[in-house]
Design a protein around this motif. Structure first.
Motif, PDB file in Angstrom:
ATOM      1  N   HIS A 229      34.177  39.472  49.941  1.00  0.00           N
ATOM      2  CA  HIS A 229      35.311  39.545  49.014  1.00  0.00           C
ATOM      3  C   HIS A 229      35.473  40.907  48.350  1.00  0.00           C
ATOM      4  O   HIS A 229      36.382  41.079  47.528  1.00  0.00           O
ATOM      5  CB  HIS A 229      35.185  38.449  47.956  1.00  0.00           C
ATOM      6  CG  HIS A 229      35.484  37.084  48.496  1.00  0.00           C
ATOM      7  ND1 HIS A 229      36.761  36.611  48.674  1.00  0.00           N
ATOM      8  CD2 HIS A 229      34.654  36.107  48.938  1.00  0.00           C
ATOM      9  CE1 HIS A 229      36.711  35.390  49.183  1.00  0.00           C
ATOM     10  NE2 HIS A 229      35.443  35.054  49.347  1.00  0.00           N
ATOM     11  N   THR A 268      39.839  41.889  42.831  1.00  0.00           N
ATOM     12  CA  THR A 268      40.255  42.746  43.951  1.00  0.00           C
ATOM     13  C   THR A 268      41.706  42.521  44.354  1.00  0.00           C
ATOM     14  O   THR A 268      42.279  43.341  45.077  1.00  0.00           O
ATOM     15  CB  THR A 268      39.382  42.481  45.185  1.00  0.00           C
ATOM     16  OG1 THR A 268      39.550  41.114  45.607  1.00  0.00           O
ATOM     17  CG2 THR A 268      37.908  42.723  44.872  1.00  0.00           C
ATOM     18  N   HIS A 269      42.309  41.371  43.939  1.00  0.00           N
ATOM     19  CA  HIS A 269      43.664  41.009  44.358  1.00  0.00           C
ATOM     20  C   HIS A 269      43.760  40.913  45.883  1.00  0.00           C
ATOM     21  O   HIS A 269      44.774  41.258  46.473  1.00  0.00           O
ATOM     22  CB  HIS A 269      44.688  42.020  43.835  1.00  0.00           C
ATOM     23  CG  HIS A 269      44.392  42.501  42.450  1.00  0.00           C
ATOM     24  ND1 HIS A 269      44.285  41.653  41.387  1.00  0.00           N
ATOM     25  CD2 HIS A 269      44.163  43.753  41.971  1.00  0.00           C
ATOM     26  CE1 HIS A 269      44.011  42.340  40.284  1.00  0.00           C
ATOM     27  NE2 HIS A 269      43.928  43.616  40.621  1.00  0.00           N
ATOM     28  N   ASP A 270      42.692  40.474  46.495  1.00  0.00           N
ATOM     29  CA  ASP A 270      42.615  40.381  47.950  1.00  0.00           C
ATOM     30  C   ASP A 270      41.898  39.090  48.293  1.00  0.00           C
ATOM     31  O   ASP A 270      40.869  38.758  47.695  1.00  0.00           O
ATOM     32  CB  ASP A 270      41.848  41.585  48.501  1.00  0.00           C
ATOM     33  CG  ASP A 270      41.911  41.680  50.020  1.00  0.00           C
ATOM     34  OD1 ASP A 270      42.012  40.628  50.676  1.00  0.00           O
ATOM     35  OD2 ASP A 270      41.858  42.799  50.547  1.00  0.00           O
ATOM     36  N   THR A 275      40.909  37.058  55.680  1.00  0.00           N
ATOM     37  CA  THR A 275      42.135  36.441  55.178  1.00  0.00           C
ATOM     38  C   THR A 275      43.058  35.954  56.278  1.00  0.00           C
ATOM     39  O   THR A 275      43.637  34.877  56.184  1.00  0.00           O
ATOM     40  CB  THR A 275      42.893  37.443  54.281  1.00  0.00           C
ATOM     41  OG1 THR A 275      42.060  37.783  53.180  1.00  0.00           O
ATOM     42  CG2 THR A 275      44.176  36.834  53.755  1.00  0.00           C
ATOM     43  N   GLN A 698      46.889  46.787  57.913  1.00  0.00           N
ATOM     44  CA  GLN A 698      47.027  45.608  57.079  1.00  0.00           C
ATOM     45  C   GLN A 698      48.496  45.253  56.893  1.00  0.00           C
ATOM     46  O   GLN A 698      49.367  46.111  56.905  1.00  0.00           O
ATOM     47  CB  GLN A 698      46.392  45.859  55.704  1.00  0.00           C
ATOM     48  CG  GLN A 698      44.899  46.108  55.792  1.00  0.00           C
ATOM     49  CD  GLN A 698      44.289  46.321  54.422  1.00  0.00           C
ATOM     50  OE1 GLN A 698      44.985  46.619  53.465  1.00  0.00           O
ATOM     51  NE2 GLN A 698      42.986  46.151  54.331  1.00  0.00           N
ATOM     52  N   GLN A 703      51.673  36.284  47.384  1.00  0.00           N
ATOM     53  CA  GLN A 703      50.511  35.801  46.632  1.00  0.00           C
ATOM     54  C   GLN A 703      50.138  34.382  47.007  1.00  0.00           C
ATOM     55  O   GLN A 703      48.987  34.069  47.209  1.00  0.00           O
ATOM     56  CB  GLN A 703      50.807  35.891  45.136  1.00  0.00           C
ATOM     57  CG  GLN A 703      49.716  35.303  44.237  1.00  0.00           C
ATOM     58  CD  GLN A 703      48.546  36.243  44.110  1.00  0.00           C
ATOM     59  OE1 GLN A 703      48.688  37.435  44.265  1.00  0.00           O
ATOM     60  NE2 GLN A 703      47.377  35.685  43.856  1.00  0.00           N
ATOM     61  N   PRO A 740      48.214  40.184  47.666  1.00  0.00           N
ATOM     62  CA  PRO A 740      47.056  40.363  48.533  1.00  0.00           C
ATOM     63  C   PRO A 740      47.469  40.811  49.923  1.00  0.00           C
ATOM     64  O   PRO A 740      48.585  40.567  50.371  1.00  0.00           O
ATOM     65  CB  PRO A 740      46.422  38.958  48.561  1.00  0.00           C
ATOM     66  CG  PRO A 740      46.927  38.301  47.327  1.00  0.00           C
ATOM     67  CD  PRO A 740      48.305  38.851  47.115  1.00  0.00           C
ATOM     68  N   VAL A 741      46.552  41.454  50.608  1.00  0.00           N
ATOM     69  CA  VAL A 741      46.874  41.980  51.925  1.00  0.00           C
ATOM     70  C   VAL A 741      46.078  41.258  52.987  1.00  0.00           C
ATOM     71  O   VAL A 741      44.965  40.820  52.762  1.00  0.00           O
ATOM     72  CB  VAL A 741      46.582  43.494  51.997  1.00  0.00           C
ATOM     73  CG1 VAL A 741      47.540  44.250  51.109  1.00  0.00           C
ATOM     74  CG2 VAL A 741      45.147  43.795  51.623  1.00  0.00           C
ATOM     75  N   ARG A 743      44.741  41.451  57.185  1.00  0.00           N
ATOM     76  CA  ARG A 743      44.169  42.537  57.942  1.00  0.00           C
ATOM     77  C   ARG A 743      44.457  42.487  59.427  1.00  0.00           C
ATOM     78  O   ARG A 743      43.734  43.034  60.198  1.00  0.00           O
ATOM     79  CB  ARG A 743      42.650  42.538  57.743  1.00  0.00           C
ATOM     80  CG  ARG A 743      42.269  42.937  56.341  1.00  0.00           C
ATOM     81  CD  ARG A 743      40.799  43.229  56.264  1.00  0.00           C
ATOM     82  NE  ARG A 743      40.464  43.829  54.998  1.00  0.00           N
ATOM     83  CZ  ARG A 743      40.314  43.142  53.880  1.00  0.00           C
ATOM     84  NH1 ARG A 743      40.436  41.854  53.910  1.00  0.00           N
ATOM     85  NH2 ARG A 743      40.049  43.757  52.749  1.00  0.00           N
TER      86      ARG A 743
END
Length: 769
Positions: A229, A268-270, A275, A698, A703, A740-741, A743
């Protein structure tokens, strides 16, 4: 139908008939051996009639296993994997009883306990024959894999490559060998214990091995959270006390793991490393993956959280796999009991107790978890998923109790190597290419326990230093006498009986252990207690701890000097002035000063952090838990895990050069580049870069749409509310407008489980050499 299809259909028919025939003979043999199992009428039958009855029973059992068993397993997904494994024999025996009832004229009969034995043998024999026939027909096996891959590609909407090769960019599989240190892996490969790893290292175009350095908290909770994370901020240990809520956070507790995952995502907002189109297998955290199996943090969620159990459906849906794992489980329990008895008879030292539930816990880690996770990884590879992260915990569990360099642990490494070999060979048959990365989350440092060496626990020593009652057993040890004398001199407090000493009061200090790292918290002192406050209340405490030969150094906040590190002989160094190789942390090596400084900045750092002694000559530490192989603090191999990565990927140091400052090297003089990434968050950046290299840039997602998102208002499975820390931190760090991104672009994804998986402990069916 082409000639190839006819040959394939004919071969399949021959295999079915062969398995049926062998199963029939097995049933006849068991009927002759077992007294409570019969295939004849009470007044007897001819040989032909008995053979027909056996064939009917074998066929009915085979059909029920193929048709009914998967439905039973699917219905039991709400049952934990260990319980399901225990139910295997009962369920399989029940299917056999039903099959016997289907035989005409009621000629088949067996006692319930006998049916369990017969069903287990039948399933094992059928699996062995099927595997043997597959190995003898390499072409048929490869055609089956190719056809399976093509079907999955069509379902996922991804076209095959024009030349009939693999479609899409390569995927990546991260296999974490929990607790295996860099030096342990290197030595095991050199000694021939791990030929698969040795082969990777020997191939000049293959893989490279490099160490990396953990944070002060060298344990799976902190390392894996950082790796998956991207943040392990405010994780000071495996377990710690949070004053504002009055709770003890434990990394291996589902509710705590879920909360840690929430906090990391908020920071981290990820969603995490996995993901998009990712799979998380056997981990503490999901990494944002949608496909889950044996993921602890998801076990605390209601509703969708149960999908983490769907990952082991592919394995237990085959009754032969289930029976094989259950038998291996029993064998592993027996192996542990035998090894434990041998250690006691030989009076091996150091040694810890290995009774109670431990043999069953070890068997789950070394058999059930391994088999399920490896099978799930194989299914992910056949499904063409972009990223898979799997944790194999077998070595770590055994090394804790037998020692990281013991024969018991070496045997586990050999079995893990066979599983790695299976994964490597399976990659040759998958619908997309795969890069295989091996890594560990920490190592293990050997040494006698603190209690075994000094006769008292850290809690006993703390209570003595605070003038609180300690057990009478602690009075007989030299170190306890030293502590008691110091207390009596300062406070004239008595030492009383064992029962009274075990009755904690609301104002008593909370003493927690994480390997050779101890944490002291004082619940009645608001905020982080200062040295001055502790000296006024417990004048002997800090001096008693710092002077003890089993303790290396303490970290405590001072009102005058800021946070300070305390050592023996009155040594005191402000954290801001700490340097590697000097003062109380001199023996702990490069990176120790930065690790201590970082932890000192955590909101939930303990009032007093206690690191055990470390002997650089022997590599030994003293765990504050009952472990002769430990990790959790600073000192030795525990802080030195490994990365084993394909040479076609960017060097780890180059991958983090822009974010990670270069300092001193564990293997070189001051000022030299580090031997590898420093900290779990740096490893996350390395793995994320490798994913981008293989799968493209990415792609921003909304969200609410990213995999692994956890709603702030979602309750735990026990109905309790989450801690509000994640929401508060999210308010302090608002997410970017893009959210969030993810990958990956364009992945091969298929959620259907693989219907027939090889045994993780065996060679690959259809391959040789």
């Amino acid at each position: 139908m082409s000639d190839g299809r006819w040959r394939e259909a004919g071969g399949a028919l021959i295999r079915v008939i062969s398995v049926w025939a062998v199963s029939t003979l097995t049933l006849l043999a068991l009927a002759g051996i077992l007294p409570d199992f019969q295939l004849q009428a009470d007044d007897g039958d001819t040989i032909t009639r008995t053979a027909f009855t056996a064939a009917w029973g074998a066929g009915a059992f085979g059909l029920l296993s193929a048709l009914v068993w998967p439905v039973l397993v699917r219905a039991l997904l709400v049952v934990p994997a260990l319980v399901l494994g225990a139910l295997v024999f009962f369920l399989n025996g029940s299917l056999l009883l039903i099959a016997l009832r289907l035989i005409p004229d009621g000629r088949g009969d067996a006692a319930p306990e006998t049916a369990v034995v017969v069903a287990a043998v039948m399933s094992a024999v059928a699996s062995a024959v099927s595997t043997a026939l597959a190995v003898r027909d390499d072409d048929a096996y490869r055609r089956r894999l190719s056809r399976l891959a093509d079907r999955r590609r069509r379902r996922s909407g991804v076209p095959s490559s024009p030349d009939g090769g693999r479609a899409g960019p390569p995927g990546i599989v991260f296999v974490q060998l929990d607790g295996v240190g860099h030096d342990v892996l290197e030595q095991a490969a050199a000694d021939g214990l791990m030929p698969t790893v040795a082969g990777l290292l020997a191939d000049e175009a293959g893989h490279r091995l490099t160490p990396w350095t953990t944070d002060w908290s060298s344990q799976t909770g902190a390392s894996q959270l950082g790796i998956l994370h991207g943040s392990n901020f405010d994780v000071p240990a495996f377990r710690w006390f949070e004053k504002e809520s009055g709770t003890v956070m434990v990394s291996s507790r589902p509710a705590s793991a879920l909360e840690l995952q929430r906090r990391a995502i908020a920071r981290t907002h990820d969603g995490g490393l996995l993901t998009v189109d990712g799979a998380s297998r056997g981990n503490l955290f999901s990494g944002g993956a949608d496909q889950l199996a044996l993921v602890l943090s998801m076990a605390a969620r209601l509703g969708k959280g149960r999908r983490s159990r769907a990952g082991y459906f592919a394995y237990f849906s085959d009754p032969a796999n289930a029976v094989r794992t259950a038998l291996s489980f029993v064998a592993e329990v027996g192996r542990e009991v035998g090894q434990s008895v041998r250690a006691r008879v030989r009076k091996e030292s150091p040694r810890v107790k290995r009774g109670g539930l431990y043999p069953f816990i070890r068997a789950f880690a070394t058999v059930v978890e391994r088999d399920v996770v490896v099978a799930a990884v194989i299914g992910d590879m056949f499904a063409g998923r972009t990223a898979v992260y799997a944790d194999l915990v077998a070595y770590d569990e055994v090394a804790h109790h037998s020692g990281p360099h013991s024969r018991d642990a070496e045997k586990v490494l050999s079995r893990l190597d066979r599983s790695l070999g299976l994964i490597m060979k399976i990659a040759d048959h998958t619908p997309r290419g795969y890069r295989i990365v091996l890594l560990s989350d920490h190592g293990q440092s050997p040494g006698e326990t603190f209690a075994g060496r000094y006769g008292l626990t850290l809690k006993d020593l703390v209570r003595a230093g605070c003038g609180l009652p300690v057990p009478r057993r602690a009075q007989r040890t030299r170190s306890a006498s030293e502590a008691r004398d110091a207390v009596r001199t300062a406070l004239h407090r008595p030492v009383v009986g064992e029962k009274d000493a075990e009755q904690p009061k609301s104002f008593d200090p909370v003493v927690l252990a994480s390997g050779n790292l101890g944490l002291l918290s004082f619940p009645d002192i608001e905020g982080r207690a200062s040295r001055e406050q502790l000296d006024r209340r417990y004048p002997a405490l800090l001096g008693t701890l710092a002077a003890h030969p089993g303790i290396g150094f303490l970290l405590v906040r001072s009102e005058k000097h800021g946070s300070v590190v305390l050592g023996r002989d009155g040594a005191q160094v402000p954290v801001a002035e700490l340097t590697d190789g000097e003062g109380p942390i001199a023996v702990f090596g490069a990176g120790a000063a930065d690790a201590v400084r970082r932890t000192d900045g955590f909101p939930h750092v303990a009032d007093v952090m206690v690191n055990s002694m470390y002997d650089p000559g022997t590599g030994r530490v003293h765990a504050f838990e009952e472990q002769i192989g430990s990790h959790g603090g600073l000192g030795g191999e525990q802080s030195r895990p490994f990365l084993l990565w394909p040479r076609t990927l960017t060097d780890p140091l180059d991958a983090v050069a822009a974010e990670t400052p270069r300092g001193t090297s564990p293997d070189g003089p001051p000022g030299a580049p580090p031997a590898g990434p420093v900290g779990a968050e740096a490893v996350h950046r390395v793995l994320a870069r490798w994913l981008r290299e293989l799968s493209g840039p990415q792609v921003p997602l909304r969200q609410e749409g990213f995999a692994g998102a956890v709603r702030a208002d979602e309750p735990y499975i026990d109905g309790s509310s989450p801690i509000e820390g994640a929401a508060a931190e999210a308010a302090d760090h608002p997410a970017s407008s893009e959210g969030p991104v993810a990958r990956s672009e364009g992945s091969l994804r298929e959620v259907e489980p693989l219907e027939a998986l090889p045994d993780p402990g065996d060679a690959v069916p259809g391959t040789r050499g």
